[in-house]
Design a protein around this motif. Structure first.
Motif, short mmCIF file in Angstrom:
data_model
loop_
_atom_site.label_atom_id
_atom_site.label_comp_id
_atom_site.label_asym_id
_atom_site.label_seq_id
_atom_site.Cartn_x
_atom_site.Cartn_y
_atom_site.Cartn_z
N SER A 244 0.86 -1.19 0.00
CA SER A 244 0.00 0.00 0.00
C SER A 244 0.88 1.22 0.00
CB SER A 244 -0.86 0.07 1.27
OG SER A 244 -1.95 -0.80 1.17
N HIS A 261 -4.97 8.42 -1.79
CA HIS A 261 -6.28 7.76 -1.67
C HIS A 261 -6.49 7.02 -0.35
CE1 HIS A 261 -4.98 3.49 -2.87
NE2 HIS A 261 -3.92 4.18 -2.56
N LEU A 263 -7.06 7.35 3.51
CA LEU A 263 -7.47 8.42 4.42
C LEU A 263 -7.26 8.01 5.87
CD1 LEU A 263 -10.88 9.51 2.81
CD2 LEU A 263 -8.56 10.22 2.20
N ASP A 289 -3.45 -7.61 3.10
CA ASP A 289 -4.04 -6.42 2.49
C ASP A 289 -4.57 -5.47 3.56
OD1 ASP A 289 -4.95 -4.66 0.60
OD2 ASP A 289 -6.51 -5.95 -0.22
N THR A 293 -2.74 -1.51 4.42
CA THR A 293 -3.44 -0.21 4.49
C THR A 293 -3.35 0.37 5.91
OG1 THR A 293 -4.98 -1.08 2.85
CG2 THR A 293 -5.62 0.96 3.95
P1 ADP Z 1 -5.15 -0.57 -3.21
O1 ADP Z 1 -6.49 -1.20 -3.02
O2 ADP Z 1 -5.18 0.64 -4.03
O3 ADP Z 1 -4.11 -1.56 -3.65
P2 ADP Z 1 -5.16 -0.45 -0.35
O4 ADP Z 1 -5.35 -1.89 -0.11
O5 ADP Z 1 -4.24 0.24 0.59
O6 ADP Z 1 -4.67 -0.10 -1.80
O7 ADP Z 1 -6.62 0.18 -0.24
C1 ADP Z 1 -6.83 1.53 -0.43
C2 ADP Z 1 -8.32 1.75 -0.65
O8 ADP Z 1 -9.03 1.51 0.56
C3 ADP Z 1 -8.64 3.18 -1.02
O9 ADP Z 1 -8.62 3.37 -2.42
C4 ADP Z 1 -10.03 3.35 -0.44
O10 ADP Z 1 -11.01 2.78 -1.30
C5 ADP Z 1 -9.98 2.54 0.83
N1 ADP Z 1 -9.48 3.25 2.02
C6 ADP Z 1 -8.79 4.43 2.10
N2 ADP Z 1 -8.44 4.70 3.37
C7 ADP Z 1 -8.92 3.67 4.12
C8 ADP Z 1 -8.89 3.36 5.51
N3 ADP Z 1 -8.27 4.14 6.40
N4 ADP Z 1 -9.51 2.23 5.91
C9 ADP Z 1 -10.14 1.42 5.04
N5 ADP Z 1 -10.20 1.65 3.73
C10 ADP Z 1 -9.59 2.76 3.27
#
Ligand code: ADP
Ligand code: MG
Length: 349
Positions: A244, A261, A263, A289, A293
């Motif tokens: 991430s 993206h 938050l 995953d 995040t």
């Molecule tokens: P990606 O899915 O882009 O590979 P991530 O697994 O880190 O990357 O997920 C990011 C996605 O999760 C964001 O695009 C958004 O949809 C959502 N998101 C953003 N911030 C949070 C958070 N603090 N907790 C849960 N979901 C989040």
């Protein structure tokens, strides 16, 4: 006398034929177990490539694709036909979801609790305010963020088995866990069907099944989060490797500021800390995953503290000051790519 010479020749001829046939069969077996069957497609907002080796590879790769598309159909927050969309538009009513959705939601809520809300699957109202789901990005007013923060909080989700109830105004986004969780489901499906070698690439969510067909380790590229390119290679087998970072999806506001993206559920603002990216390596793609995040939200020191308290996964943290922090296993499996040797390498202990 002549008769026995002829019989001897015939016998040798038959043995030669059998050996040739056995050799051909062994070669055919080797070729079919090393043969790569690949499908690539766009789903879950990312480009997916499934590489499955072995004789049933083609059929299994196709079925894996169908399974992923049907999971996307259940969990997309923007598709009006999905179950998550139905929950998000229920106006406070109880909704009955499929067992698959119920399981992913309860897993997400468990991970939210474990990470003290750094991961929060109810973050959708805030993502909307920043325009991420529609890709119409904008910087919301402080008052709007405050209002929307009141509609976020995983502990307010009511779930009993397949029954889900959200307070009016709340909505779910499973984007931070769905890809890893789906990758884990596909990996189990392939293993149960006898696959011993496969690489599933769901956009920064990698699932490696076994080793490469020639018995060597998979080589996974780790992106440089600060500019284009690959910073190094991780050699691995039978692991999920999930990254991430803010660099994949972001926008530059009219104020000239970079907004990523991911938050912070505590403030409603995009994360801006010392981390460029977080890579989590472990046995379960869903857990990796969720953690990648959550640890990105936490920042370097809290992420390291979280690892010290659990130690059941491996970690690569790349900080904005060009330092790569790694747990012991990750450190011994990682090598820098040409041009990156000058970056600092530190051990997480
Ligand atoms: P990606 O899915 O882009 O590979 P991530 O697994 O880190 O990357 O997920 C990011 C996605 O999760 C964001 O695009 C958004 O949809 C959502 N998101 C953003 N911030 C949070 C958070 N603090 N907790 C849960 N979901 C989040
Ligand atoms: Mg994630």
């Amino acid at each position: 006398m002549r008769g026995s010479v002829v019989r001897g020749r015939k016998k040798r001829g038959v043995i030669c034929c059998i050996l040739l046939l056995l050799g051909a069969a062994a070669l055919a077996g080797w070729v079919s177990s090393h043969q790569k069957h690949q499908v690539s497609f766009f789903a879950m907002d990312t480009y997916i490539t499934l590489s499955v080796y072995g004789k049933d590879g083609q059929r299994l790769a196709r079925e894996a694709k169908e399974r992923l598309l049907s999971m996307e159909g259940l969990w997309s927050a923007t598709d009006p036909k999905s179950e998550i969309y139905a929950v998000n538009h229920s106006g406070g009513r109880q909704i009955t979801v499929s067992p698959e959705t119920a399981e992913l939601l309860s897993f997400s809520l468990k991970m939210a609790e474990r990470t003290d809300g750094a991961l929060d699957p109810t973050i959708y109202p805030l993502l909307e305010a920043w325009g991420f789901p529609t890709k119409n990005n904008r910087v919301p007013a402080e008052s709007e963020i405050q209002k929307r923060l009141a509609r976020v909080g995983y502990e307010k989700v009511l779930q009993e088995g397949n029954h889900v109830r959200l307070a009016d105004g709340m909505s779910l986004d499973l984007g931070a866990v769905a890809k890893g969780y789906a990758g884990e489901q596909i990996s189990s499906f392939l293993r149960e069907n006898g696959v011993r070698s496969a690489l599933l690439d769901l956009g920064r969510n990698i699932e490696a099944i076994g080793k490469r067909p020639d018995g060597t380790l998979w080589q996974i590229g780790i992106q440089d989060p600060l500019s284009e390119g690959v910073i190094g290679i991780l050699s691995t087998a039978d692991r999920a490797v999930v990254t991430s970072g803010a660099y994949e999806r972001y926008f530059i506001g009219e104020d000239g500021v970079f907004y990523g993206h991911i938050l912070d559920p505590a403030t409603g603002y995009p994360i801006e800390n010392d981390l460029g990216s977080v890579t989590v390596i472990g046995e379960d793609g869903g857990v990796c995953d969720a953690l990648s995040t959550a640890l990105f939200v936490m920042g370097k020191d809290k992420a390291i503290a979280y690892w010290r308290a659990h130690r059941d996964f491996d970690l690569i943290l790349i900080t904005k000051d060009r330092t790569v922090w790694m747990t012991q296993e990750a450190d011994s499996a990682f090598r820098f790519y040409d041009g990156y040797e000058a970056w600092e390498r530190r051990r997480i202990e």
